[in-house]
Enzyme design. Structure first.
Site, PDB file in Angstrom:
ATOM      1  N   ASP A  69       0.875  -1.161   0.000  1.00  0.00           N
ATOM      2  CA  ASP A  69       0.000   0.000   0.000  1.00  0.00           C
ATOM      3  C   ASP A  69       0.920   1.222   0.000  1.00  0.00           C
ATOM      4  O   ASP A  69       2.091   1.132   0.389  1.00  0.00           O
ATOM      5  CB  ASP A  69      -0.887  -0.035   1.252  1.00  0.00           C
ATOM      6  CG  ASP A  69      -1.713   1.225   1.416  1.00  0.00           C
ATOM      7  OD1 ASP A  69      -2.360   1.635   0.429  1.00  0.00           O
ATOM      8  OD2 ASP A  69      -1.709   1.805   2.511  1.00  0.00           O
TER       9      ASP A  69
ATOM     10  N   ASP B  35      -0.040   5.088   0.796  1.00  0.00           N
ATOM     11  CA  ASP B  35      -0.228   6.156   1.776  1.00  0.00           C
ATOM     12  C   ASP B  35      -0.101   5.643   3.206  1.00  0.00           C
ATOM     13  O   ASP B  35      -0.770   4.686   3.600  1.00  0.00           O
ATOM     14  CB  ASP B  35      -1.596   6.801   1.588  1.00  0.00           C
ATOM     15  CG  ASP B  35      -1.761   7.393   0.187  1.00  0.00           C
ATOM     16  OD1 ASP B  35      -0.758   7.503  -0.519  1.00  0.00           O
ATOM     17  OD2 ASP B  35      -2.901   7.742  -0.176  1.00  0.00           O
TER      18      ASP B  35
END
Length: 280
Positions: free
Chosen positions: A18, A20
């Site tokens: 992922d 962020d």
């Protein structure tokens, strides 16, 4: 941590990240809010609202309802934006905005996975126009990101073509595994959010990174390792953490240099012998 180099006679593997608050310390899309304002894409009110959304994201994370509200807001906000202008703004400000907020720990993990022979894939809910340049900056092999519909005029329509979120991230990983030959049982995944539980549970080695409260509880219940990343640092300021195998061009340069040095030593030795004989 010891990383074993992959045996390439076995099925391929990958590490899925992922973006962020896992690889970078902020929201990748919201980080460009000021740049979009300076480029004339949003007004002052929207810029302030974007800054506030970034603050909320950083302090409390984002659950499913918050992510839905953010998706609707950003989809409406970008309606009518010229895609090429967005790409140019991102390219011009990428190093100034993103480079300083990359977690040192995440960059080291990416290096280690590459050294072990694994592909690195960024899987992000943010838009492809933002995620793809960041993935290139990080040296990722592939990127999975949200894609907006682009009209015939080259502008966003405000509609979402593909939303990389929750279960769709896991579906994308499984599709990549089929097309690229990844053995998911031997793959790795990293995320900070409970919304990415489907992605994490689709691989054999899931890790919770800076997890929100819900993911932390889930990780503890399932016995998933928890990692804390807290050292944002510019990539060019990082010291190499591993011995990355040299590229062929570097190997050739080293070989040429070694040959030249050897030839020089032989020439010098022969000159010394000749001088000694002459003197005698």
């Amino acid at each position: 941590m010891l990383w074993v180099v992959e045996n390439h006679s076995l099925p391929r593997t990958a590490a899925f990240f992922d973006l962020d608050k896992t690889v970078i310390a902020k929201s990748s899309t919201l980080t460009f809010g000021k740049s979009f304002y300076q480029g004339g894409l949003i007004n002052r009110r929207a810029a302030l609202r974007t800054a506030y959304a970034q603050f909320v994201f950083l302090t409390g994370g984002a659950d499913h309802d918050q992510m839905e509200r953010m998706r609707k807001y950003l989809s409406a906000l970008c309606r009518g934006w010229n895609v090429q202008q967005v790409k140019e703004i991102v390219a011009e400000t990428l190093h100034d905005l993103i480079d300083p907020i990359i977690y040192d720990e995440a960059a080291s993990l990416i290096e280690e996975h590459h050294t072990a022979g694994r592909d690195v894939v960024i899987v992000s809910t943010s838009g492809a126009e933002v995620v793809e340049p960041i993935g290139e900056l990080l040296g990722a092999d592939r990127v999975v990101a949200t894609r907006m519909v682009v009209g015939d005029d080259g502008c966003f329509t405000g509609e979402v073509e593909y939303y990389a979120y929750g279960p769709t991230k896991a579906e994308a990983i499984k599709e990549l595994a089929q097309s690229e030959g990844y053995d998911l049982d031997r793959c790795y995944a990293y995320s900070d959010s409970a919304t990415d539980v489907p992605m994490l549970e689709s691989v054999g080695h899931p890790y919770a990174v800076n997890p929100d409260r819900t993911l932390r509880r889930e990780a503890l219940a399932r016995g998933w390792p928890i990692l804390d990343f807290n050292r944002p640092v510019r990539l060019k300021q990082r010291l190499p953490t591993l011995s990355v195998p040299p590229r062929p061009a570097l190997v050739m340069a080293a070989a040429v240099g070694a040959a030249a040095a050897t030839a020089g030593l032989v020439w010098y030795a022969s000159r010394r012998r000749a001088a000694t004989v002459y003197a005698g």
